[in-house]
Design an enzyme around this catalytic site. Structure first.
Site, mmCIF file in Angstrom:
data_model
loop_
_atom_site.group_PDB
_atom_site.id
_atom_site.type_symbol
_atom_site.label_atom_id
_atom_site.label_comp_id
_atom_site.label_asym_id
_atom_site.label_seq_id
_atom_site.Cartn_x
_atom_site.Cartn_y
_atom_site.Cartn_z
ATOM 1 N N HIS A 217 21.483 15.068 64.640
ATOM 2 C CA HIS A 217 22.368 15.330 65.763
ATOM 3 C C HIS A 217 22.851 16.773 65.732
ATOM 4 O O HIS A 217 23.810 17.121 66.404
ATOM 5 C CB HIS A 217 23.581 14.406 65.741
ATOM 6 C CG HIS A 217 23.231 12.964 65.556
ATOM 7 N ND1 HIS A 217 23.482 12.295 64.390
ATOM 8 C CD2 HIS A 217 22.621 12.093 66.376
ATOM 9 C CE1 HIS A 217 23.061 11.043 64.514
ATOM 10 N NE2 HIS A 217 22.526 10.895 65.700
ATOM 11 N N ASP A 393 37.349 16.940 68.495
ATOM 12 C CA ASP A 393 36.767 17.250 69.795
ATOM 13 C C ASP A 393 37.718 16.984 70.968
ATOM 14 O O ASP A 393 37.322 17.061 72.125
ATOM 15 C CB ASP A 393 35.448 16.504 69.981
ATOM 16 C CG ASP A 393 35.590 15.019 69.713
ATOM 17 O OD1 ASP A 393 36.745 14.556 69.537
ATOM 18 O OD2 ASP A 393 34.568 14.323 69.660
ATOM 19 N N GLY A 397 43.209 11.404 72.615
ATOM 20 C CA GLY A 397 44.185 10.889 73.584
ATOM 21 C C GLY A 397 43.524 9.995 74.609
ATOM 22 O O GLY A 397 44.006 8.892 74.914
ATOM 23 N N THR A 439 35.263 6.366 66.539
ATOM 24 C CA THR A 439 35.684 5.756 65.285
ATOM 25 C C THR A 439 37.077 5.153 65.399
ATOM 26 O O THR A 439 37.329 4.040 64.941
ATOM 27 C CB THR A 439 35.667 6.815 64.166
ATOM 28 O OG1 THR A 439 34.372 7.413 64.133
ATOM 29 C CG2 THR A 439 35.977 6.187 62.826
ATOM 30 N N GLY A 481 36.537 1.488 57.275
ATOM 31 C CA GLY A 481 36.572 2.898 57.656
ATOM 32 C C GLY A 481 36.327 3.834 56.489
ATOM 33 O O GLY A 481 35.861 4.957 56.668
ATOM 34 N N ARG A 538 56.371 13.361 72.761
ATOM 35 C CA ARG A 538 56.969 14.102 73.853
ATOM 36 C C ARG A 538 55.983 15.164 74.286
ATOM 37 O O ARG A 538 55.651 16.070 73.528
ATOM 38 C CB ARG A 538 58.283 14.784 73.406
ATOM 39 C CG ARG A 538 59.409 13.855 73.008
ATOM 40 C CD ARG A 538 60.292 13.524 74.198
ATOM 41 N NE ARG A 538 60.838 14.749 74.786
ATOM 42 C CZ ARG A 538 61.902 15.401 74.290
ATOM 43 N NH1 ARG A 538 62.544 14.958 73.227
ATOM 44 N NH2 ARG A 538 62.341 16.480 74.888
#
Lengths: 572, 572
Positions: A217, A393, A397, A439, A481, A538
């Site tokens: 990759h 990357d 969020g 992940t 994990g 915030r």
């Protein structure tokens, strides 16, 4: 570059559909993968292979007699989700257990591992087989850290033949793991590949240069050198593998010379011409060498050489017949396949067994908490993305917002169907893993499912049971994990959370209070992953923030814990 | 671009050696090609396929039971020479005659045609099968002018299955030609390929555009359009083929969706997904569709779609089993192959049967003439190159110098071995074709061989026989090369030469005198191919010359005729 696609995010699924249509006489489509059109014998061990799309013939092209029973296809260069793997594995199961083979990458390890646990919880003996052949990615003392590349074919071929021969799952695993330890690969790249919809390649190699040891990759290689004649390239491919020759090995080797996409057949044959002489000089005998495209990386320009140090059993299985769309060898006896038709499998719709009245109440409460969590994570989406962009990357969020929203929706549906606490959490977790991707999405899925299973669908869980669930969740996250405390992951926030929750509930503190303290501990720990103090939850202008090196996974974990604490206090 | 090579001019031969080594259990190497390791049944029709290298799996990958008996490989994108084809065809012959299949390109037509004539002169029934599937290259009214592209696979598959089924050569040709007429292809390219050793691609396509109807070597297409989603690309591929549907055809079609090298499998599967719906909508049923790489063009980015309009017999042969390195289908019965080992063939060393004393004298005279011719063409190399560069690729001088030098050397060797006139000329012609390369080299080989065969190895030829030889040479050049008077080729000079020589010798003029007049006629004709008068055979500074549009082939023909005239006068 990849030019033929409709919407980039439909590329992998459309390709899967096209593959199944083109090979309708050989494979049957199942959601997110394919199984043999003529299933193997009842009771045989099933070999499921898979990973990201973009590597054809890996993995779909290997579904057939003597090789894999099924393949599951993720998005381009991305692991299939736990649920996808689970679904295809169930379709592939012939009653003898399922071995799941894949290249050793974090996302695949996590999702195949989680799927295996889920299958085992359902009474299906499932094992994982992570191929670790790429010698460039870690030293001989850390073989388990090596990536999986074109050695996939060597290991899958042996495992598939052993399964076809009727060995039981322990015996197949034994020979497959031996095949893996005996397999070594080394690759080189001349130029990068381009993902559908992107205009720039994933990586580039300087003109007239070759990158040695590059991953499939575009993961970093060992070094870049000036391009040299084919004879010298052949030597560069072989030398790192000769260094891995097991002491005293007599020299019979299975060989795969693999083109990554744009380095074409004639070039591979030129390399093979030189390699034949070099192998002979090294005292090696190539047994049934394969020269062609076996594990590609879209249109990457490059190639790799793989060897498997044979013993008698490995040689027998390497040479055994196989008949898959992209790999045929010898003649497969008709009797090897079962006579029934392939299973018709549709997208799994979760069957909800109603919980007790008490547990339904808890389920509704959990669902409300999931709604709150989703709202908070949605609000924090940009903030988390910015934190993540410092080191990763920047998609954390987005993944958390998408995953939590899906989990909340699944939770509401489950409540409507009368689910108890465990079922609400398990289905919410599955939805999270499926929709969030990546992940962290898979880990949140594992976390919620493990937690839910401790709560059960009957009793109203005590604060201590909730804490026990948290511990089970942590255990599952660590087990699947692989991260430890201090690795700057969500584990860093989850460990103090669980410790505090366990201690406080054991001391008789009420759940809202205990949770609140645990969330504070998680927040402090998440902040500690940064060099400077972030202001959690915030959204603030970028210039004011100093979130520099805070781990986004730990932050979102702490943020989630705090949002639940708030909700628990409201409910209390 | 092609990155893996040693010396660019060794690329094709090294790739051939590597292919044979990698597939040693399936094929046996013969000079310039490969034959089946397990030869077909004695007496079966042999199918030889071939063409330039750089198209793997075409052509070597198709050698195996149910498909081709042998393949001959030229240099990259260049026809194999007549002698190479002849040699591999002899190795492939099983006593039932040889069908030679290739894509319809001028160089291949010429060399396979010449090889077929040579085989027939040796008592081997040889036929040529030029595949003409590319609908973009000529209209339906000029099917024979169409190029051969990925339809090669469709036609070879049918021919191979028919030959394997034991049909005689007439019957195989009948069904193969029917398969060819039923096969249509249309291709598109996104970017060009780069030859070994070159730094720029053969052609380029504007960014974000697609060139429609482009040939597999970058020959001009129909038009260039902006890149569109995969669904629309699928429609663009299919539409020109639907327009070719034979009236009343019921709709069963063999299909090959072919990647040209850099357009990868997943992209092809995406196209196939769309094509399945479109085919069904058009009332077509795809029978055993093949989606993958079948006829590539090094690392060209693009793809093509081929259909064969099936009838019952074509369908039977399309579906019949085959087992070649790059194409397997069904299960080939063991009994289909013969039991003996593949022939061991070494580079053909011409066997020289001594001529009569008289003819040996003539042979020595011819050899001296060849020496003179080589000297003149060597001197004119640069001049001829400059003339050729006005319209072609500028390599005519080099080819003529190299070819005539090889011919002269072969002539001297033949004289030493006691050869008569015919043998000296035939061997000189073979050497010329082999070493000169290109179309003009092949034509000169044909010319000398045809001429020689008229002279014989026994009698001293009269001037009339010499003129008859010239006529035979002209006939062969026209028959195999396909050029007519006025096409601005060497034929323009050769026709008046032969006419004059024939008329003068018939009128009793001495050979030197007749030849001299014929050479003058050739010179005038060569000059007439230019808008302005060239000064033949004199190297002059470019600024002084006005050779603008003179045909280099006609000029070198006239120049050769003049040099022979001079030599004949000296000898007389």
């Amino acid at each position: 570059m990849t030019k033929v696609f409709d919407q980039p995010d439909e590329f992998a699924t459309t390709a899967l559909a096209g593959f199944c249509a083109a090979n309708a006489n050989r494979v049957a489509a199942v959601p997110h993968g394919a199984v043999r059109a003529a299933p193997g014998a009842q009771g045989k061990v099933a070999l499921l292979v898979g990973g990201g799309s973009g590597h054809y013939p890996a993995f779909l092209g290997y579904v057939g007699a003597g090789l894999a029973d099924a393949a599951v296809a993720g998005d381009v260069f991305a692991s299939p989700s736990t649920a996808w793997i689970h679904g295809v594995a169930r379709a592939a199961n012939r009653g003898g257990g399922v071995i799941m083979g894949f290249g050793n990458y974090a996302g695949d390890v996590l999702n195949f591992g989680a799927a295996a646990e889920r299958l085992r919880s359902e009474g299906i003996d499932a094992r994982i087989l992570a191929v670790t052949d790429d010698v460039a990615s870690a030293g001989r003392d850390e073989v388990s850290k090596r990536r999986g590349v074109a050695g996939d074919l060597l290991v899958f071929k042996v495992a598939g033949a052993a399964a076809e021969a009727g060995l039981d799952i322990d015996a197949v695993m034994e020979v497959a793991e031996r095949a893996n330890l005996a397999s070594v690969s080394f690759g080189m790249a001349f130029d990068g590949c381009t993902l559908p919809g992107k205009t720039a390649p994933l990586f580039t190699v300087e003109d007239d240069h070759v990158a040695l040891g590059l991953g499939i990759h575009g993961e970093p290689g060992i070094r870049t050198e000036r391009l040299v004649p084919a004879r010298d390239l052949a030597g560069m491919l072989l030398a790192p593998l000769l260094a891995e020759r097991p002491e005293g090995h007599e020299g019979r080797v299975a060989v795969v010379l693999n083109g990554l996409g744009r380095t074409k057949y004639e070039e591979l044959f030129v390399l093979w011409h030189h390699l034949t002489g070099m192998l002979a000089k090294a005292g090696l005998t190539a047994v049934d060498p394969e020269v062609g495209e076996f594990v590609t990386s879209l249109d990457m320009e490059g190639c790799s050489l793989s060897l498997m140090w044979l013993d008698d059993q490995l040689e027998e299985y390497w040479r055994a017949p196989a008949d898959a769309p992209a790999f045929r060898k010898g003649t497969v006896a008709k009797a090897a396949g079962g006579s029934e038709a392939a299973p018709t499998v549709t997208e799994a719709v979760a069957e909800v067994l109603p919980g007790s009245a008490e547990s339904q109440e808890v389920g509704a409460c959990i669902s409300a908490i999931m709604d709150k969590l989703a709202a908070v994570l949605s609000e924090a989406e940009e903030e988390l993305g910015l934190i993540d962009a410092q080191a990763g990357d920047g998609d954390h969020g987005q993944g958390m917002a998408r995953g939590s929203a899906a989990a909340a929706a699944a939770g509401r549906d489950a409540v409507k169907a009368g689910a108890g606490a465990a079922t609400v959490l398990c289905l919410a977790g599955d939805a999270w893993a499926d929709r969030a991707g990546g992940t962290s999405g898979a880990l949140w899925g594992v976390l919620l499912r493990a937690w839910g299973q401790v709560l059960g669908d009957q009793e109203r869980p005590s604060p201590q049971i909730v804490a026990a669930g948290a511990q089970a969740a942590l255990d599952a996250v660590v087990r699947l994990g692989g991260a430890k405390l201090g690795d700057k992951t969500l584990v860093d926030a989850l460990v103090p959370f669980v410790q505090t929750l366990t201690a406080e509930t054991a001391a008789g503190t009420s759940l809202p209070e205990a949770w609140s303290k645990a969330a504070a501990a998680a927040t402090a720990a998440a902040e500690a992953t940064a060099q400077m103090t972030p202001r959690l939850g915030r959204a603030r202008p970028l210039a004011e923030r100093s979130l520099g090196h805070c781990d986004a996974g730990a932050v979102s974990m702490a943020l989630s814990a705090r949002s639940v604490a708030d909700e628990l206090k409201t409910k209390a």
